[in-house]
Design an enzyme around this catalytic site. Structure first.
Site, short mmCIF file in Angstrom:
data_model
loop_
_atom_site.label_atom_id
_atom_site.label_comp_id
_atom_site.label_asym_id
_atom_site.label_seq_id
_atom_site.Cartn_x
_atom_site.Cartn_y
_atom_site.Cartn_z
N ASP A 47 28.64 78.74 31.64
CA ASP A 47 27.63 79.60 32.26
C ASP A 47 28.17 81.02 32.45
OD1 ASP A 47 29.49 78.49 34.05
OD2 ASP A 47 28.13 78.56 35.75
N TYR A 82 38.50 69.13 16.20
CA TYR A 82 38.74 70.57 16.21
C TYR A 82 40.15 70.88 15.71
CZ TYR A 82 34.61 70.90 19.22
OH TYR A 82 33.34 70.80 19.73
N HIS A 94 27.62 72.66 34.66
CA HIS A 94 28.53 73.61 34.00
C HIS A 94 29.89 73.50 34.67
CE1 HIS A 94 26.55 75.85 30.87
NE2 HIS A 94 25.45 75.94 31.60
N GLU A 148 33.26 84.63 41.19
CA GLU A 148 32.39 85.51 40.41
C GLU A 148 32.89 86.96 40.37
OE1 GLU A 148 28.14 83.18 40.96
OE2 GLU A 148 28.78 84.62 42.49
#
Length: 453
Positions: A149, A351, A144, A426
């Protein structure tokens, strides 16, 4: 002193009553807004530990595009525990959850991408990936390295917050856990098959429940916990470029008997640099032409008959996108012809440009500022492309960036997305969760007016 008539007296009292009601409604709405914000902050803090645990679990078990089976099961089981209506297998491995509030109202879509990349993660983190998988027939390491994630974990946490408040919320929330944003690991571009957001839409993602607004948050290098966004063109269009240069094979010591596709390819590659610098209207949009892979030849003394090149084209304006594609084709074909060779050029749309709805962004700005405690910024153009663009073509969209660079590091110097050294602070993730939950609650409860009006 002039006496008022009965009619005048009634009129005065009615006006006073209207003013009083307006004050009451305003104060009630303000109290409701404050109450929802307080609850979301409290619930966000309560789920933060689990949010980080989810992120680490998903990080340790990454899956390539269209192979996200374990991640999909994790998501679906969580949503079912929350009482959310769940549909799996959307767009191959996607998961869609529908949460209905206490009464009818608007619909908000929240999207998170789940797939990882064919990147080898270095040792260091206790939850570092050691996973491998098959990528277009070749076994590769998986990591990841773009933060999906974190996106998945943040949306799982947002679902838990909003599910716990559904009796206070009108309308509907659509949780869109999307596979294959980075591309499919089983379908090649140019085969006529779709993947990711486009495939989900083709399979009826918005057929029965269509959002009035759709949001997404993507982690990026930036001050930890900072939310940034821009209006209009936000991520670039992305097209795959494939060029095959055909010559005539022969002996490396007798090049006069050959048409050398290697030398011709070098001339083509050099010529492509002027497509952007001299042909693209950069006043309308930045543009990029990159050749990322060249393959040709089998030995040092053999001039081959063919060289293949592949790359990408990026732009933020549709007219510039089309013009660059045309100029790349013209340049490659004519340069090859001048050397007696032939170039076959394919420009495959991947895209579209992601367009952030200006009206939606303006109405959401005060909500985002609250969620981020004022730590906001205007996002820069970054050159990346995103298939969230297809969702934003179907409903007003707002695509935000969440800074995840630790406070003691310079965001301009840290490893970028797609690097094996990309790092997520985090502590920022709860800000992303809080932002999605607050935006959703504000939109559903009418604190934000209908952007379609």
């Amino acid at each position: 002193m002039k006496k008022t008539s009965f009619a005048e007296d009634v009129c005065f009292k009615m006006q006073a009553l209207v003013v009083a009601l307006l004050i009451l409604v305003t104060s009630t709405a303000g109290a409701q807004e404050a109450s929802l914000e307080a609850q979301i902050r409290e619930r966000s803090a309560a789920v933060e530990k689990q949010l980080i645990a989810w992120r680490r679990d998903i990080h340790q078990h990454p899956e390539l595009g269209d192979q996200e089976r374990r991640t999909s099961r994790l998501v679906a089981e969580h949503l079912k525990r929350l009482g959310v209506d769940v549909q799996t297998g959307v767009g191959r491995t996607g998961v869609v959850g529908i949460l209905k509030g206490a009464k009818p109202g608007p619909v908000v879509g929240l999207r998170a991408d789940m797939d990882a990349l064919p990147v080898t993660e270095p040792e260091g983190l206790p939850f570092a990936s050691k996973a491998t998988a098959v990528y277009h027939g070749k076994e590769v390491s998986v990591m990841h390295a773009c933060g999906h994630d974190a996106h998945t974990a943040m949306l799982m946490a947002t679902a838990e917050i909003l599910a716990g408040m559904k009796e206070q919320l009108p309308g509907t929330v659509m949780f869109i856990f999307q596979p294959a944003e980075e591309g499919s690991s089983v379908v090649m571009p140019g085969e006529g098959k779709s993947w990711g957001a486009k495939l989900m839409l083709e399979e009826g993602l918005f057929k029965n429940v269509k959002p009035d607004a759709v949001f997404a948050v993507h982690v990026m290098p930036g001050p930890s916990g900072e939310i940034s966004w821009r209006t209009g063109a936000t991520t670039a269009s992305g097209d795959m470029l494939q060029i095959s240069v055909h010559g005539r094979q022969g002996h490396g010591g007798m090049p006069w008997n050959t048409i050398d596709p290697i030398v011709t390819s070098a001339q083509v590659l050099t010529g492509l640099q002027t497509v952007v610098s001299r042909r693209a209207n950069l006043a309308l949009s930045p543009a990029v032409v990159t050749i990322g892979a060249i393959k040709g030849g089998t030995g040092p003394n053999v001039i081959p008959d063919r060289v293949d090149m592949s790359g990408t084209i990026r732009a933020y304006d549709e007219s510039v996108r089309e013009q660059v594609g045309q100029d790349v084709k013209l340049s490659a074909e004519n340069i090859a012809e001048s050397a007696g060779a032939k170039a076959e050029v394919s420009v495959i749309p991947i895209y579209a440009t992601t367009i952030n709805d200006a009206a939606l962004a303006a109405k959401m700005e005060p909500i985002i500022r609250k969620a981020a405690d004022g730590k906001v910024a205007v996002a820069r153009l970054i050159g990346a492309s995103e298939d969230f663009s297809y969702l934003a073509q179907e409903a007003p969209g707002l695509y935000l960036f969440l800074g995840v660079t630790p406070e003691d590091q310079d965001p301009l110097k840290v490893a970028p997305n797609h690097s094996p050294h990309f790092f997520v602070d985090e502590r920022a993730l709860v800000v992303g969760t809080r932002t999605m939950a607050l935006m959703t609650a504000a939109f559903l409860t009418g604190q934000v007016m209908d952007v379609a009006k």
